[in-house]
Design a protein around this motif. Structure first.
Motif, PDB file in Angstrom:
ATOM      1  N   THR A  64     112.511  12.662  13.658  1.00 21.07           N
ATOM      2  CA  THR A  64     113.009  13.844  14.347  1.00 21.07           C
ATOM      3  C   THR A  64     112.017  14.308  15.409  1.00 21.07           C
ATOM      4  O   THR A  64     110.830  14.447  15.110  1.00 21.07           O
ATOM      5  CB  THR A  64     113.225  14.991  13.347  1.00 21.07           C
ATOM      6  N   PRO A  65     112.450  14.495  16.665  1.00 23.81           N
ATOM      7  CA  PRO A  65     111.545  15.019  17.689  1.00 23.81           C
ATOM      8  C   PRO A  65     111.046  16.400  17.290  1.00 23.81           C
ATOM      9  O   PRO A  65     111.712  17.140  16.572  1.00 23.81           O
ATOM     10  CB  PRO A  65     112.431  15.087  18.949  1.00 23.81           C
ATOM     11  N   GLN A  66     109.893  16.775  17.785  1.00 23.45           N
ATOM     12  CA  GLN A  66     109.297  18.049  17.417  1.00 23.45           C
ATOM     13  C   GLN A  66     109.304  18.979  18.623  1.00 23.45           C
ATOM     14  O   GLN A  66     108.598  18.718  19.602  1.00 23.45           O
ATOM     15  CB  GLN A  66     107.858  17.845  16.936  1.00 23.45           C
ATOM     16  N   PRO A  67     110.078  20.059  18.575  1.00 24.51           N
ATOM     17  CA  PRO A  67     110.108  20.998  19.693  1.00 24.51           C
ATOM     18  C   PRO A  67     108.736  21.612  19.921  1.00 24.51           C
ATOM     19  O   PRO A  67     108.005  21.902  18.972  1.00 24.51           O
ATOM     20  CB  PRO A  67     111.125  22.060  19.238  1.00 24.51           C
ATOM     21  N   GLY A  68     108.409  21.839  21.168  1.00 27.87           N
ATOM     22  CA  GLY A  68     107.174  22.548  21.480  1.00 27.87           C
ATOM     23  C   GLY A  68     105.936  21.710  21.380  1.00 27.87           C
ATOM     24  O   GLY A  68     104.825  22.215  21.485  1.00 27.87           O
ATOM     25  N   ARG A  69     106.068  20.385  21.177  1.00 27.73           N
ATOM     26  CA  ARG A  69     104.904  19.505  21.017  1.00 27.73           C
ATOM     27  C   ARG A  69     104.685  18.680  22.277  1.00 27.73           C
ATOM     28  O   ARG A  69     105.630  18.181  22.876  1.00 27.73           O
ATOM     29  CB  ARG A  69     105.109  18.552  19.832  1.00 27.73           C
ATOM     30  N   GLN A  70     103.424  18.543  22.687  1.00 27.90           N
ATOM     31  CA  GLN A  70     103.098  17.620  23.761  1.00 27.90           C
ATOM     32  C   GLN A  70     102.856  16.267  23.135  1.00 27.90           C
ATOM     33  O   GLN A  70     101.942  16.098  22.335  1.00 27.90           O
ATOM     34  CB  GLN A  70     101.849  18.104  24.495  1.00 27.90           C
ATOM     35  N   THR A  71     103.678  15.274  23.467  1.00 28.67           N
ATOM     36  CA  THR A  71     103.609  13.979  22.789  1.00 28.67           C
ATOM     37  C   THR A  71     102.619  13.019  23.432  1.00 28.67           C
ATOM     38  O   THR A  71     102.177  12.080  22.798  1.00 28.67           O
ATOM     39  CB  THR A  71     105.002  13.330  22.768  1.00 28.67           C
ATOM     40  N   PHE A  82      89.457  15.209  15.958  1.00 29.19           N
ATOM     41  CA  PHE A  82      89.949  16.432  15.351  1.00 29.19           C
ATOM     42  C   PHE A  82      88.799  17.197  14.690  1.00 29.19           C
ATOM     43  O   PHE A  82      88.059  16.614  13.877  1.00 29.19           O
ATOM     44  CB  PHE A  82      91.005  16.125  14.294  1.00 29.19           C
ATOM     45  N   PRO A  83      88.621  18.451  14.984  1.00 30.85           N
ATOM     46  CA  PRO A  83      87.542  19.206  14.325  1.00 30.85           C
ATOM     47  C   PRO A  83      87.902  19.493  12.881  1.00 30.85           C
ATOM     48  O   PRO A  83      89.056  19.725  12.551  1.00 30.85           O
ATOM     49  CB  PRO A  83      87.483  20.508  15.142  1.00 30.85           C
ATOM     50  N   GLU A  84      86.908  19.462  12.024  1.00 31.42           N
ATOM     51  CA  GLU A  84      87.117  19.739  10.602  1.00 31.42           C
ATOM     52  C   GLU A  84      87.018  21.249  10.374  1.00 31.42           C
ATOM     53  O   GLU A  84      86.020  21.760   9.865  1.00 31.42           O
ATOM     54  CB  GLU A  84      86.085  18.971   9.765  1.00 31.42           C
ATOM     55  N   ILE A  85      88.020  21.982  10.853  1.00 32.02           N
ATOM     56  CA  ILE A  85      88.047  23.437  10.727  1.00 32.02           C
ATOM     57  C   ILE A  85      89.289  23.821   9.951  1.00 32.02           C
ATOM     58  O   ILE A  85      90.389  23.403  10.289  1.00 32.02           O
ATOM     59  CB  ILE A  85      88.071  24.116  12.119  1.00 32.02           C
ATOM     60  N   GLN A  86      89.095  24.621   8.900  1.00 33.19           N
ATOM     61  CA  GLN A  86      90.249  25.026   8.104  1.00 33.19           C
ATOM     62  C   GLN A  86      90.948  26.229   8.750  1.00 33.19           C
ATOM     63  O   GLN A  86      90.335  27.280   8.927  1.00 33.19           O
ATOM     64  CB  GLN A  86      89.820  25.379   6.678  1.00 33.19           C
ATOM     65  N   ARG A  87      92.205  26.034   9.096  1.00 36.00           N
ATOM     66  CA  ARG A  87      92.994  27.100   9.708  1.00 36.00           C
ATOM     67  C   ARG A  87      94.384  27.072   9.101  1.00 36.00           C
ATOM     68  O   ARG A  87      94.865  26.018   8.698  1.00 36.00           O
ATOM     69  CB  ARG A  87      93.119  26.879  11.225  1.00 36.00           C
ATOM     70  N   PRO A  88      95.051  28.207   9.044  1.00 38.45           N
ATOM     71  CA  PRO A  88      96.427  28.201   8.522  1.00 38.45           C
ATOM     72  C   PRO A  88      97.376  27.514   9.491  1.00 38.45           C
ATOM     73  O   PRO A  88      97.363  27.792  10.697  1.00 38.45           O
ATOM     74  CB  PRO A  88      96.757  29.696   8.382  1.00 38.45           C
ATOM     75  N   ILE A  89      98.168  26.583   8.990  1.00 37.92           N
ATOM     76  CA  ILE A  89      99.179  25.894   9.784  1.00 37.92           C
ATOM     77  C   ILE A  89     100.530  26.170   9.138  1.00 37.92           C
ATOM     78  O   ILE A  89     100.736  25.860   7.962  1.00 37.92           O
ATOM     79  CB  ILE A  89      98.906  24.385   9.856  1.00 37.92           C
ATOM     80  N   PHE A  90     101.441  26.761   9.888  1.00 45.09           N
ATOM     81  CA  PHE A  90     102.760  27.133   9.373  1.00 45.09           C
ATOM     82  C   PHE A  90     103.818  26.190   9.945  1.00 45.09           C
ATOM     83  O   PHE A  90     103.758  25.790  11.115  1.00 45.09           O
ATOM     84  CB  PHE A  90     103.092  28.581   9.739  1.00 45.09           C
ATOM     85  N   LEU A  91     104.782  25.848   9.101  1.00 43.35           N
ATOM     86  CA  LEU A  91     105.893  25.007   9.525  1.00 43.35           C
ATOM     87  C   LEU A  91     107.206  25.619   9.057  1.00 43.35           C
ATOM     88  O   LEU A  91     107.263  26.246   7.986  1.00 43.35           O
ATOM     89  CB  LEU A  91     105.754  23.592   8.938  1.00 43.35           C
ATOM     90  N   LEU A 196     103.521  14.511  11.639  1.00 45.97           N
ATOM     91  CA  LEU A 196     102.590  15.647  11.625  1.00 45.97           C
ATOM     92  C   LEU A 196     101.221  15.301  12.190  1.00 45.97           C
ATOM     93  O   LEU A 196     100.416  16.202  12.431  1.00 45.97           O
ATOM     94  CB  LEU A 196     102.425  16.172  10.191  1.00 45.97           C
ATOM     95  N   THR A 197     100.931  14.028  12.381  1.00 43.08           N
ATOM     96  CA  THR A 197      99.634  13.646  12.932  1.00 43.08           C
ATOM     97  C   THR A 197      99.419  14.299  14.295  1.00 43.08           C
ATOM     98  O   THR A 197     100.277  14.231  15.172  1.00 43.08           O
ATOM     99  CB  THR A 197      99.550  12.121  13.091  1.00 43.08           C
ATOM    100  N   GLY A 198      98.288  14.957  14.455  1.00 43.28           N
ATOM    101  CA  GLY A 198      97.968  15.606  15.719  1.00 43.28           C
ATOM    102  C   GLY A 198      98.473  17.031  15.848  1.00 43.28           C
ATOM    103  O   GLY A 198      98.199  17.696  16.844  1.00 43.28           O
ATOM    104  N   ARG A 199      99.199  17.511  14.850  1.00 42.57           N
ATOM    105  CA  ARG A 199      99.698  18.889  14.920  1.00 42.57           C
ATOM    106  C   ARG A 199      98.539  19.869  14.821  1.00 42.57           C
ATOM    107  O   ARG A 199      97.632  19.692  14.012  1.00 42.57           O
ATOM    108  CB  ARG A 199     100.708  19.157  13.807  1.00 42.57           C
ATOM    109  N   ASP A 203     100.558  25.062  17.760  1.00 42.80           N
ATOM    110  CA  ASP A 203     101.827  24.424  18.093  1.00 42.80           C
ATOM    111  C   ASP A 203     102.991  25.270  17.596  1.00 42.80           C
ATOM    112  O   ASP A 203     102.844  26.062  16.651  1.00 42.80           O
ATOM    113  CB  ASP A 203     101.910  23.029  17.458  1.00 42.80           C
ATOM    114  N   ASN A 204     104.143  25.083  18.224  1.00 39.62           N
ATOM    115  CA  ASN A 204     105.357  25.755  17.753  1.00 39.62           C
ATOM    116  C   ASN A 204     105.597  25.381  16.291  1.00 39.62           C
ATOM    117  O   ASN A 204     105.695  24.191  15.965  1.00 39.62           O
ATOM    118  CB  ASN A 204     106.536  25.304  18.614  1.00 39.62           C
ATOM    119  N   PRO A 205     105.678  26.350  15.374  1.00 42.02           N
ATOM    120  CA  PRO A 205     105.852  26.006  13.954  1.00 42.02           C
ATOM    121  C   PRO A 205     107.209  25.388  13.628  1.00 42.02           C
ATOM    122  O   PRO A 205     107.369  24.772  12.573  1.00 42.02           O
ATOM    123  CB  PRO A 205     105.682  27.352  13.242  1.00 42.02           C
TER     124      PRO A 205
END
Length: 433
Positions: A64-71, A82-91, A196-199, A203-205
């Protein structure tokens, strides 16, 4: 023919190596112990000697294509790790059937990382879902799901045994999503996936729509519908047992799971989990009995069959492994890549290279090599035994790439030397008996 004899000799050694690695990997999921010889209860495979054709699954649905993502990156923008920083990611998103009808409530939304499913959320009454990645502790993983260390290779995010982040803020690093995809899980249906790789956090959730495609002729299930009838107390005991099992507290897990099946004797999934606990405590006879009771409660619940096949493999009963996995694949050719892999190893040991090749190729189609890179080795051996040395070489090299630290590396290198000698017309070097 001398060359075929040498390859068959190495194939036998390799099959033993393959099996040893399989057993070592399954120990992480709590499957240990010996084996017996009792066949599975309930409807099972045909009579010994009857070969059931291995079904061919339909092509996987499109991603499924992902809206709002730069591919693709900008041409002038250098790629940074990718930085190893813990941040909340919502989907968020929704699930529909292929005719556009919303999915029913309680369809499980899974994040699949490196081949391992991680339950994240459920759909609501309109087929919608939303969650913070790695934070939905109300979705209880199955006992067969591996530990958090196995599911997040290379990650430094602190986690509990279920894989939920435990660090400040409960965030998840973008690195944790590498090799991951999102899907819906409903028995009898195949899901489209969202990469989800690179999300990243900003990004648009909204991941868009996940589509469920009806599978034809699927009778075997990954779950048991007997669980829907379990009383609340039995469900609680079952879930507590899974938590204790994941925490390696085997005595407590056994107590809770035995309580669950006492309160509800038809609880097939609880019997299955109890069998895994018995195996982890080196009680193979009790484990086999528990798996057989799970099958008796729900013959369409396929996971206990695979545990029995693994126990038979430990005992070297390859004909029984073949029969059991043939039956699983006949009941459901789509959702059990493990069954194809075990089936291929069984056929290799039974000197059926054509059938071993078929099963190994189907396993790879279902991405079994993510969890069992040895399937590339099995395929290479099966091809070599059919004198297809050029392709055999490619698959053995692929196995070395996927598992550079495997315990049978020296055997595989010897096999590659023999195959290269045949391809280059050089005399073969005999191996010691």
């Amino acid at each position: 023919m001398r060359s075929r004899w040498l390859l068959e000799k190495l194939a036998v050694l390799a099959a033993c190596g393959v099996l040893g690695l399989v057993l070592a990997q399954t120990e992480g999921g709590g499957s240990q112990g010996g084996a017996g010889g009792t066949p599975p209860a309930g409807p099972g495979p045909g009579a010994p000697g009857t070969t059931t054709p291995v079904p061919t699954p339909t092509p996987a649905p499109p991603t499924t294509p992902q809206p709002g993502r730069q591919t693709t990156p900008f041409p002038t923008e250098p790629q940074q790790p990718f930085p190893e920083i813990q941040r909340p990611i919502f989907l968020q998103g929704r699930v529909v059937f292929e005719d556009g009808t919303p999915a029913p409530p309680n369809v499980v939304i899974e994040r699949v990382c490196h081949g391992q499913p991680i339950p994240e959320a459920y759909t609501d009454s309109k087929g919608r879902f939303s969650f913070q990645v790695g934070q939905n502790r109300n979705v209880i993983p199955d006992a067969s799901i591996s530990s958090s260390v196995e599911r997040f290779p290379g990650s430094t995010t602190p986690r509990d045994p279920f894989g939920f982040p435990t660090g400040p803020g409960g965030g998840i690093s973008e690195r944790d999503l590498m090799g991951c995809e999102l899907r819906a899980s409903l028995p009898g249906y195949r899901s489209s996936t969202v990469e989800l790789t690179g999300r990243r956090m900003f990004d648009n959730p909204d991941v868009g729509t996940i589509v469920l495609y009806r599978l034809a002729n699927v009778q075997g299930l990954t779950i048991s519908f007997t669980s829907l009838k379990a009383p609340d107390k039995a469900k609680k005991a079952y879930q507590d047992g899974l938590k204790q099992f994941s925490n390696k507290k085997l005595a407590n897990a056994q107590k809770q799971l035995e309580k669950a099946v006492t309160l509800y004797p038809e609880y097939a999934e609880a019997w299955h989990a109890l069998g895994q606990v018995y195996e982890a405590q080196n009680q193979p006879d009790r484990a086999r009995e528990a798996y057989e009771k799970a099958i008796a409660c729900d013959p369409k619940f396929m996971r206990p069959y695979l545990q029995l096949a693994l126990m038979d493999a430990r005992a070297g009963n390859w004909e029984k492994v073949r029969e059991t996995t043939d039956y699983v694949l006949k009941m459901n050719p789509y959702d059990f890549p493990d069954a194809y892999f075990f089936n291929s190893v069984a056929h290799l040991n039974l000197r059926n290279p054509v059938e071993a090749e078929k099963a190994a190729r189907e396993a790879i189609k279902l991405k079994a090599e993510r969890r069992y890179p040895q399937v590339e080795h099995v395929l290479g051996l099966a091809l070599a035994l059919q004198n297809n040395f050029a392709e055999a070489k490619l698959h053995l090299e692929r196995y070395l790439q996927l598992a550079p630290n495997a315990g049978n590396i020296e055997i595989v290198k010897k096999q590659l030397e023999q195959i290269e000698s045949l391809l280059n017309g050089r005399p073969l070097t005999p191996t010691n008996p």
